[in-house]
Design a protein around this motif. Structure first.
Motif, PDB file in Angstrom:
ATOM      1  N   VAL A  37       0.850  -1.188   0.000  1.00 37.51           N
ATOM      2  CA  VAL A  37       0.000   0.000   0.000  1.00 37.51           C
ATOM      3  C   VAL A  37       0.884   1.235   0.000  1.00 37.51           C
ATOM      4  O   VAL A  37       1.863   1.310   0.747  1.00 37.51           O
ATOM      5  CB  VAL A  37      -0.901   0.005   1.264  1.00 37.51           C
ATOM      6  CG1 VAL A  37      -1.724   1.277   1.334  1.00 37.51           C
ATOM      7  CG2 VAL A  37      -1.801  -1.221   1.291  1.00 37.51           C
ATOM      8  N   ASP A  38       0.530   2.208  -0.829  1.00 41.08           N
ATOM      9  CA  ASP A  38       1.242   3.482  -0.806  1.00 41.08           C
ATOM     10  C   ASP A  38       0.892   4.177   0.506  1.00 41.08           C
ATOM     11  O   ASP A  38      -0.234   4.632   0.694  1.00 41.08           O
ATOM     12  CB  ASP A  38       0.834   4.360  -1.988  1.00 41.08           C
ATOM     13  CG  ASP A  38       1.522   5.708  -1.975  1.00 41.08           C
ATOM     14  OD1 ASP A  38       2.369   5.970  -1.083  1.00 41.08           O
ATOM     15  OD2 ASP A  38       1.204   6.531  -2.855  1.00 41.08           O
ATOM     16  N   PHE A  39       1.840   4.218   1.425  1.00 41.25           N
ATOM     17  CA  PHE A  39       1.612   4.808   2.739  1.00 41.25           C
ATOM     18  C   PHE A  39       2.411   6.097   2.895  1.00 41.25           C
ATOM     19  O   PHE A  39       2.668   6.550   4.003  1.00 41.25           O
ATOM     20  CB  PHE A  39       1.983   3.795   3.837  1.00 41.25           C
ATOM     21  CG  PHE A  39       1.059   3.821   5.021  1.00 41.25           C
ATOM     22  CD1 PHE A  39      -0.186   3.230   4.961  1.00 41.25           C
ATOM     23  CD2 PHE A  39       1.443   4.442   6.196  1.00 41.25           C
ATOM     24  CE1 PHE A  39      -1.040   3.255   6.045  1.00 41.25           C
ATOM     25  CE2 PHE A  39       0.602   4.467   7.297  1.00 41.25           C
ATOM     26  CZ  PHE A  39      -0.645   3.872   7.218  1.00 41.25           C
ATOM     27  N   GLU A  40       2.840   6.657   1.754  1.00 42.92           N
ATOM     28  CA  GLU A  40       3.648   7.879   1.748  1.00 42.92           C
ATOM     29  C   GLU A  40       4.894   7.707   2.623  1.00 42.92           C
ATOM     30  O   GLU A  40       5.284   8.580   3.385  1.00 42.92           O
ATOM     31  CB  GLU A  40       2.814   9.079   2.212  1.00 42.92           C
ATOM     32  CG  GLU A  40       1.591   9.317   1.335  1.00 42.92           C
ATOM     33  CD  GLU A  40       0.557  10.229   1.976  1.00 42.92           C
ATOM     34  OE1 GLU A  40       0.792  10.745   3.092  1.00 42.92           O
ATOM     35  OE2 GLU A  40      -0.500  10.412   1.361  1.00 42.92           O
TER      36      GLU A  40
ATOM     37  N   HIS B 217       4.063  -3.079   3.463  1.00 44.76           N
ATOM     38  CA  HIS B 217       3.484  -4.418   3.500  1.00 44.76           C
ATOM     39  C   HIS B 217       3.192  -4.871   4.936  1.00 44.76           C
ATOM     40  O   HIS B 217       2.275  -5.642   5.163  1.00 44.76           O
ATOM     41  CB  HIS B 217       4.438  -5.442   2.858  1.00 44.76           C
ATOM     42  CG  HIS B 217       4.643  -5.221   1.404  1.00 44.76           C
ATOM     43  ND1 HIS B 217       3.832  -5.778   0.445  1.00 44.76           N
ATOM     44  CD2 HIS B 217       5.565  -4.486   0.736  1.00 44.76           C
ATOM     45  CE1 HIS B 217       4.243  -5.397  -0.753  1.00 44.76           C
ATOM     46  NE2 HIS B 217       5.298  -4.623  -0.602  1.00 44.76           N
ATOM     47  N   ILE B 218       4.011  -4.410   5.874  1.00 41.68           N
ATOM     48  CA  ILE B 218       3.897  -4.807   7.280  1.00 41.68           C
ATOM     49  C   ILE B 218       3.424  -3.602   8.085  1.00 41.68           C
ATOM     50  O   ILE B 218       4.027  -2.525   8.010  1.00 41.68           O
ATOM     51  CB  ILE B 218       5.250  -5.312   7.819  1.00 41.68           C
ATOM     52  CG1 ILE B 218       5.676  -6.564   7.064  1.00 41.68           C
ATOM     53  CG2 ILE B 218       5.177  -5.568   9.327  1.00 41.68           C
ATOM     54  CD1 ILE B 218       7.101  -7.023   7.368  1.00 41.68           C
ATOM     55  N   PHE B 219       2.345  -3.814   8.852  1.00 43.02           N
ATOM     56  CA  PHE B 219       1.751  -2.731   9.626  1.00 43.02           C
ATOM     57  C   PHE B 219       1.609  -3.133  11.087  1.00 43.02           C
ATOM     58  O   PHE B 219       1.079  -4.201  11.391  1.00 43.02           O
ATOM     59  CB  PHE B 219       0.345  -2.396   9.097  1.00 43.02           C
ATOM     60  CG  PHE B 219       0.330  -1.923   7.678  1.00 43.02           C
ATOM     61  CD1 PHE B 219       0.387  -0.579   7.384  1.00 43.02           C
ATOM     62  CD2 PHE B 219       0.270  -2.837   6.631  1.00 43.02           C
ATOM     63  CE1 PHE B 219       0.378  -0.139   6.072  1.00 43.02           C
ATOM     64  CE2 PHE B 219       0.262  -2.411   5.318  1.00 43.02           C
ATOM     65  CZ  PHE B 219       0.318  -1.056   5.039  1.00 43.02           C
ATOM     66  N   PHE B 220       2.075  -2.269  11.964  1.00 40.35           N
ATOM     67  CA  PHE B 220       1.783  -2.380  13.392  1.00 40.35           C
ATOM     68  C   PHE B 220       0.993  -1.123  13.747  1.00 40.35           C
ATOM     69  O   PHE B 220       1.497  -0.018  13.592  1.00 40.35           O
ATOM     70  CB  PHE B 220       3.062  -2.426  14.226  1.00 40.35           C
ATOM     71  CG  PHE B 220       3.698  -3.773  14.297  1.00 40.35           C
ATOM     72  CD1 PHE B 220       3.326  -4.687  15.275  1.00 40.35           C
ATOM     73  CD2 PHE B 220       4.684  -4.139  13.396  1.00 40.35           C
ATOM     74  CE1 PHE B 220       3.926  -5.939  15.353  1.00 40.35           C
ATOM     75  CE2 PHE B 220       5.289  -5.381  13.462  1.00 40.35           C
ATOM     76  CZ  PHE B 220       4.901  -6.291  14.447  1.00 40.35           C
ATOM     77  N   LEU B 221      -0.243  -1.285  14.186  1.00 41.77           N
ATOM     78  CA  LEU B 221      -1.060  -0.158  14.624  1.00 41.77           C
ATOM     79  C   LEU B 221      -0.993  -0.124  16.143  1.00 41.77           C
ATOM     80  O   LEU B 221      -1.147  -1.158  16.797  1.00 41.77           O
ATOM     81  CB  LEU B 221      -2.504  -0.346  14.164  1.00 41.77           C
ATOM     82  CG  LEU B 221      -3.484   0.772  14.502  1.00 41.77           C
ATOM     83  CD1 LEU B 221      -4.560   0.851  13.434  1.00 41.77           C
ATOM     84  CD2 LEU B 221      -4.122   0.600  15.857  1.00 41.77           C
ATOM     85  N   MET B 222      -0.754   1.063  16.691  1.00 42.02           N
ATOM     86  CA  MET B 222      -0.643   1.178  18.137  1.00 42.02           C
ATOM     87  C   MET B 222      -1.422   2.391  18.625  1.00 42.02           C
ATOM     88  O   MET B 222      -1.307   3.479  18.062  1.00 42.02           O
ATOM     89  CB  MET B 222       0.827   1.318  18.526  1.00 42.02           C
ATOM     90  CG  MET B 222       1.072   1.159  19.989  1.00 42.02           C
ATOM     91  SD  MET B 222       2.833   1.101  20.355  1.00 42.02           S
ATOM     92  CE  MET B 222       3.277   2.793  20.087  1.00 42.02           C
ATOM     93  N   ILE B 223      -2.213   2.169  19.670  1.00 38.31           N
ATOM     94  CA  ILE B 223      -2.963   3.260  20.282  1.00 38.31           C
ATOM     95  C   ILE B 223      -2.716   3.199  21.792  1.00 38.31           C
ATOM     96  O   ILE B 223      -2.735   2.119  22.377  1.00 38.31           O
ATOM     97  CB  ILE B 223      -4.466   3.178  19.914  1.00 38.31           C
ATOM     98  CG1 ILE B 223      -5.201   4.443  20.311  1.00 38.31           C
ATOM     99  CG2 ILE B 223      -5.131   1.954  20.455  1.00 38.31           C
ATOM    100  CD1 ILE B 223      -4.959   5.588  19.373  1.00 38.31           C
ATOM    101  N   THR B 224      -2.425   4.350  22.375  1.00 38.44           N
ATOM    102  CA  THR B 224      -2.108   4.388  23.804  1.00 38.44           C
ATOM    103  C   THR B 224      -2.935   5.457  24.508  1.00 38.44           C
ATOM    104  O   THR B 224      -3.409   6.399  23.863  1.00 38.44           O
ATOM    105  CB  THR B 224      -0.612   4.693  24.031  1.00 38.44           C
ATOM    106  OG1 THR B 224      -0.274   5.900  23.350  1.00 38.44           O
ATOM    107  CG2 THR B 224       0.273   3.583  23.531  1.00 38.44           C
ATOM    108  N   PRO B 225      -3.080   5.312  25.834  1.00 38.77           N
ATOM    109  CA  PRO B 225      -3.735   6.378  26.597  1.00 38.77           C
ATOM    110  C   PRO B 225      -2.916   7.663  26.486  1.00 38.77           C
ATOM    111  O   PRO B 225      -1.688   7.619  26.328  1.00 38.77           O
ATOM    112  CB  PRO B 225      -3.728   5.855  28.039  1.00 38.77           C
ATOM    113  CG  PRO B 225      -3.553   4.375  27.921  1.00 38.77           C
ATOM    114  CD  PRO B 225      -2.738   4.168  26.680  1.00 38.77           C
TER     115      PRO B 225
END
Length: 152
Positions: A86-89, A97-105
């Motif tokens: 995916v074109d992720f700029e 190709h490899i994605f780690f999504l992280m959300i924190t307080p």
């Protein structure tokens, strides 16, 4: 903190269907929002606001979309694999190709930065990235991450 202290198997997507940045974030955010018990649209909004500050595509086929949400109780993470890319700029202009999504307080800056650094560090290992890229299911992804997590 190890990656598997946070990443749950339900948030591992091995065949992302999305073809653009916003759609990938929406797809990755679906299980993470459910696990973290937060609104999906709010999560996507926070992640896209962070992307407007600068792409989280770090190059080498990797993106780590991340953000902070005030009402979040604890850190949540997702993983995604896009076979086509995916074109992720990204900084290097290559597809992710490899994605780690992280959300924190909102108040967990140290934890947020430590986990981001850990992810970035292990993803410098080319054989590890290759194994992730070729994994066929979430069990295999989990085992690959577990092996790498234990060596760091």
């Amino acid at each position: 903190m190890k990656i598997l202290d946070v990443l749950q198997k339900e948030a591992v997507l091995v065949n992302l269907k999305s073809r653009d940045k916003k759609s990938v974030i929406e797809e990755l955010a679906m299980p993470v929002a459910r696990i973290a018990n937060i609104n999906h649209d709010d999560l996507v909004r926070v992640l896209m606001e962070r992307e407007r500050l600068g792409s989280t595509g770090i190059g080498g086929g990797i993106a780590i979309p991340h953000g902070k949400i005030k009402e979040l109780e604890s850190l949540a993470m997702g993983f995604g694999l896009s076979r086509k890319g995916v074109d992720f700029e990204s900084m290097d202009g290559r597809p992710a190709h490899i994605f780690f999504l992280m959300i924190t307080p909102e108040n967990s800056t140290g934890l947020h930065l430590n986990l981001l650094a850990r992810i970035a560090r292990i993803l410098k290992n080319e054989p590890f990235k290759d194994r992730l890229s070729n994994a066929v299911d979430s069990d295999e992804i989990f085992n690959i991450i577990r092996e790498e997590d234990e060596t760091f």
